[in-house]
Motif scaffolding. Structure first.
Motif, PDB file in Angstrom:
ATOM      1  N   THR A   3       0.906  -1.249   0.203  1.00 42.95           N
ATOM      2  CA  THR A   3      -0.038   0.010   0.101  1.00 42.95           C
ATOM      3  C   THR A   3       0.889   1.958  -0.186  1.00 42.95           C
ATOM      4  OG1 THR A   3      -0.451   0.233   1.860  1.00 42.95           O
ATOM      5  CG2 THR A   3      -1.632  -1.090   1.591  1.00 42.95           C
ATOM      6  N   PRO A   4       0.307   2.079  -0.487  1.00 47.18           N
ATOM      7  CA  PRO A   4       1.071   3.579  -0.222  1.00 47.18           C
ATOM      8  C   PRO A   4       1.401   4.053   0.386  1.00 47.18           C
ATOM      9  CG  PRO A   4      -0.758   4.013  -1.614  1.00 47.18           C
ATOM     10  CD  PRO A   4      -0.989   2.581  -0.719  1.00 47.18           C
ATOM     11  N   ARG A   5       1.044   3.778   2.040  1.00 47.88           N
ATOM     12  CA  ARG A   5       1.155   3.751   3.373  1.00 47.88           C
ATOM     13  C   ARG A   5       2.561   2.847   3.655  1.00 47.88           C
ATOM     14  NH1 ARG A   5      -4.408   3.561   5.878  1.00 47.88           N
ATOM     15  NH2 ARG A   5      -5.230   6.281   5.151  1.00 47.88           N
ATOM     16  N   ALA A   6       2.651   1.697   3.259  1.00 51.03           N
ATOM     17  CA  ALA A   6       3.782   0.887   3.963  1.00 51.03           C
ATOM     18  C   ALA A   6       4.544   1.312   2.803  1.00 51.03           C
ATOM     19  CB  ALA A   6       2.624  -0.562   3.695  1.00 51.03           C
ATOM     20  N   HIS A   7       4.399   1.517   1.960  1.00 48.06           N
ATOM     21  CA  HIS A   7       5.995   2.238   1.047  1.00 48.06           C
ATOM     22  C   HIS A   7       6.236   3.372   1.667  1.00 48.06           C
ATOM     23  CE1 HIS A   7       8.052   2.471  -2.903  1.00 48.06           C
ATOM     24  NE2 HIS A   7       7.810   3.702  -2.432  1.00 48.06           N
ATOM     25  N   HIS A  26     -10.106   9.292  -3.765  1.00 50.82           N
ATOM     26  CA  HIS A  26      -9.941   9.608  -5.354  1.00 50.82           C
ATOM     27  C   HIS A  26      -9.409   8.364  -6.073  1.00 50.82           C
ATOM     28  CE1 HIS A  26     -10.603  14.027  -5.068  1.00 50.82           C
ATOM     29  NE2 HIS A  26      -9.547  14.350  -4.131  1.00 50.82           N
ATOM     30  N   ILE A  27      -9.914   8.216  -7.002  1.00 53.51           N
ATOM     31  CA  ILE A  27      -8.589   7.067  -7.565  1.00 53.51           C
ATOM     32  C   ILE A  27      -7.364   7.162  -8.323  1.00 53.51           C
ATOM     33  CG2 ILE A  27     -11.008   6.112  -8.953  1.00 53.51           C
ATOM     34  CD1 ILE A  27      -9.986   7.706 -11.654  1.00 53.51           C
ATOM     35  N   HIS A  28      -6.391   6.200  -8.302  1.00 53.77           N
ATOM     36  CA  HIS A  28      -5.175   6.475  -8.583  1.00 53.77           C
ATOM     37  C   HIS A  28      -4.924   7.553  -9.798  1.00 53.77           C
ATOM     38  CE1 HIS A  28      -1.231   4.862  -9.139  1.00 53.77           C
ATOM     39  NE2 HIS A  28      -1.357   5.165 -10.484  1.00 53.77           N
ATOM     40  N   ALA A  29      -5.817   8.063 -11.192  1.00 50.65           N
ATOM     41  CA  ALA A  29      -5.238   8.771 -12.245  1.00 50.65           C
ATOM     42  C   ALA A  29      -6.079  10.334 -11.873  1.00 50.65           C
ATOM     43  CB  ALA A  29      -5.546   8.049 -13.427  1.00 50.65           C
ATOM     44  N   PHE A  30      -6.493  10.109 -10.476  1.00 51.64           N
ATOM     45  CA  PHE A  30      -7.128  11.790  -9.317  1.00 51.64           C
ATOM     46  C   PHE A  30      -6.730  13.027 -10.943  1.00 51.64           C
ATOM     47  CE2 PHE A  30      -4.353  11.943  -6.749  1.00 51.64           C
ATOM     48  CZ  PHE A  30      -4.264  13.261  -6.279  1.00 51.64           C
ATOM     49  N   VAL A  31      -5.381  12.703 -10.760  1.00 55.11           N
ATOM     50  CA  VAL A  31      -4.724  14.458 -11.124  1.00 55.11           C
ATOM     51  C   VAL A  31      -5.653  14.943 -12.609  1.00 55.11           C
ATOM     52  CG1 VAL A  31      -2.658  14.103  -9.989  1.00 55.11           C
ATOM     53  CG2 VAL A  31      -2.810  13.346 -12.767  1.00 55.11           C
ATOM     54  N   LEU A  32      -6.346  13.427 -13.699  1.00 54.69           N
ATOM     55  CA  LEU A  32      -6.398  13.739 -14.690  1.00 54.69           C
ATOM     56  C   LEU A  32      -8.548  14.329 -15.058  1.00 54.69           C
ATOM     57  CD1 LEU A  32      -5.269  10.424 -17.358  1.00 54.69           C
ATOM     58  CD2 LEU A  32      -4.308  12.410 -16.552  1.00 54.69           C
ATOM     59  N   MET A  33      -8.331  14.050 -13.015  1.00 57.49           N
ATOM     60  CA  MET A  33      -9.896  14.229 -12.865  1.00 57.49           C
ATOM     61  C   MET A  33     -10.020  15.811 -12.760  1.00 57.49           C
ATOM     62  SD  MET A  33     -11.119  11.555 -12.584  1.00 57.49           S
ATOM     63  CE  MET A  33     -12.895  11.358 -12.960  1.00 57.49           C
ATOM     64  N   ARG A  34      -9.401  17.083 -12.544  1.00 56.56           N
ATOM     65  CA  ARG A  34      -9.080  18.105 -11.729  1.00 56.56           C
ATOM     66  C   ARG A  34      -9.903  19.043 -12.119  1.00 56.56           C
ATOM     67  NH1 ARG A  34      -4.307  17.501 -15.319  1.00 56.56           N
ATOM     68  NH2 ARG A  34      -4.122  19.536 -16.555  1.00 56.56           N
ATOM     69  N   GLY A  35     -10.419  19.436 -13.468  1.00 60.63           N
ATOM     70  CA  GLY A  35     -11.605  19.449 -13.950  1.00 60.63           C
ATOM     71  C   GLY A  35     -13.098  19.109 -13.194  1.00 60.63           C
ATOM     72  N   VAL A  36     -13.340  18.050 -13.064  1.00 63.32           N
ATOM     73  CA  VAL A  36     -14.349  17.064 -12.880  1.00 63.32           C
ATOM     74  C   VAL A  36     -14.024  16.586 -11.430  1.00 63.32           C
ATOM     75  CG1 VAL A  36     -15.708  15.462 -13.634  1.00 63.32           C
ATOM     76  CG2 VAL A  36     -14.360  15.860 -15.350  1.00 63.32           C
ATOM     77  N   VAL A  37     -13.938  16.654 -10.638  1.00 62.28           N
ATOM     78  CA  VAL A  37     -14.067  16.746  -9.151  1.00 62.28           C
ATOM     79  C   VAL A  37     -13.113  17.990  -8.554  1.00 62.28           C
ATOM     80  CG1 VAL A  37     -12.808  14.910  -7.350  1.00 62.28           C
ATOM     81  CG2 VAL A  37     -13.474  14.505  -9.677  1.00 62.28           C
ATOM     82  N   PRO A  38     -13.617  18.887  -7.924  1.00 64.95           N
ATOM     83  CA  PRO A  38     -13.509  20.452  -7.299  1.00 64.95           C
ATOM     84  C   PRO A  38     -12.057  19.653  -5.781  1.00 64.95           C
ATOM     85  CG  PRO A  38     -15.478  20.451  -7.803  1.00 64.95           C
ATOM     86  CD  PRO A  38     -15.048  18.875  -8.016  1.00 64.95           C
ATOM     87  N   SER A  39     -12.256  18.721  -5.704  1.00 69.75           N
ATOM     88  CA  SER A  39     -11.116  18.711  -4.373  1.00 69.75           C
ATOM     89  C   SER A  39      -9.865  18.081  -4.778  1.00 69.75           C
ATOM     90  CB  SER A  39     -11.575  17.371  -3.388  1.00 69.75           C
ATOM     91  OG  SER A  39     -11.985  16.184  -4.145  1.00 69.75           O
ATOM     92  N   THR A  40      -9.645  18.434  -6.160  1.00 67.52           N
ATOM     93  CA  THR A  40      -8.727  17.605  -6.986  1.00 67.52           C
ATOM     94  C   THR A  40      -7.895  18.717  -6.864  1.00 67.52           C
ATOM     95  OG1 THR A  40      -9.909  15.867  -7.915  1.00 67.52           O
ATOM     96  CG2 THR A  40      -8.183  16.425  -8.857  1.00 67.52           C
TER      97      THR A  40
END
Length: 66
Positions: A3-7, A26-40
């Motif tokens: 997991t990312p925390r373990a890493h 968020h999903i793994h590729a949330f950076v691609l959704m910055r125009g759709v998901v405001p919290s991004t």
């Protein structure tokens, strides 16, 4: 799969300077959704600020005005 925390914990335990930010919900590729998901936007701003601080520290430079 690790997991990312373990890493991040493994890096810290190995003495590697580490900054861990979790973009909860968020999903793994949330950076691609910055125009759709405001919290991004906030999550990306926090990640880029951490990256910028790391680069400045490595270079030994002070932050610039925004």
């Amino acid at each position: 799969m690790e997991t990312p925390r373990a890493h991040a914990a493994a890096l810290v335990n190995a003495g590697v300077p580490t900054t861990f930010h979790e973009a909860a919900g968020h999903i793994h590729a949330f950076v691609l959704m910055r125009g759709v998901v405001p919290s991004t936007q906030d999550d990306l701003a926090r990640a880029f600020a951490a990256l910028s601080a790391t680069v400045r520290a490595a270079r030994g430079t002070a932050p610039t005005a925004a």
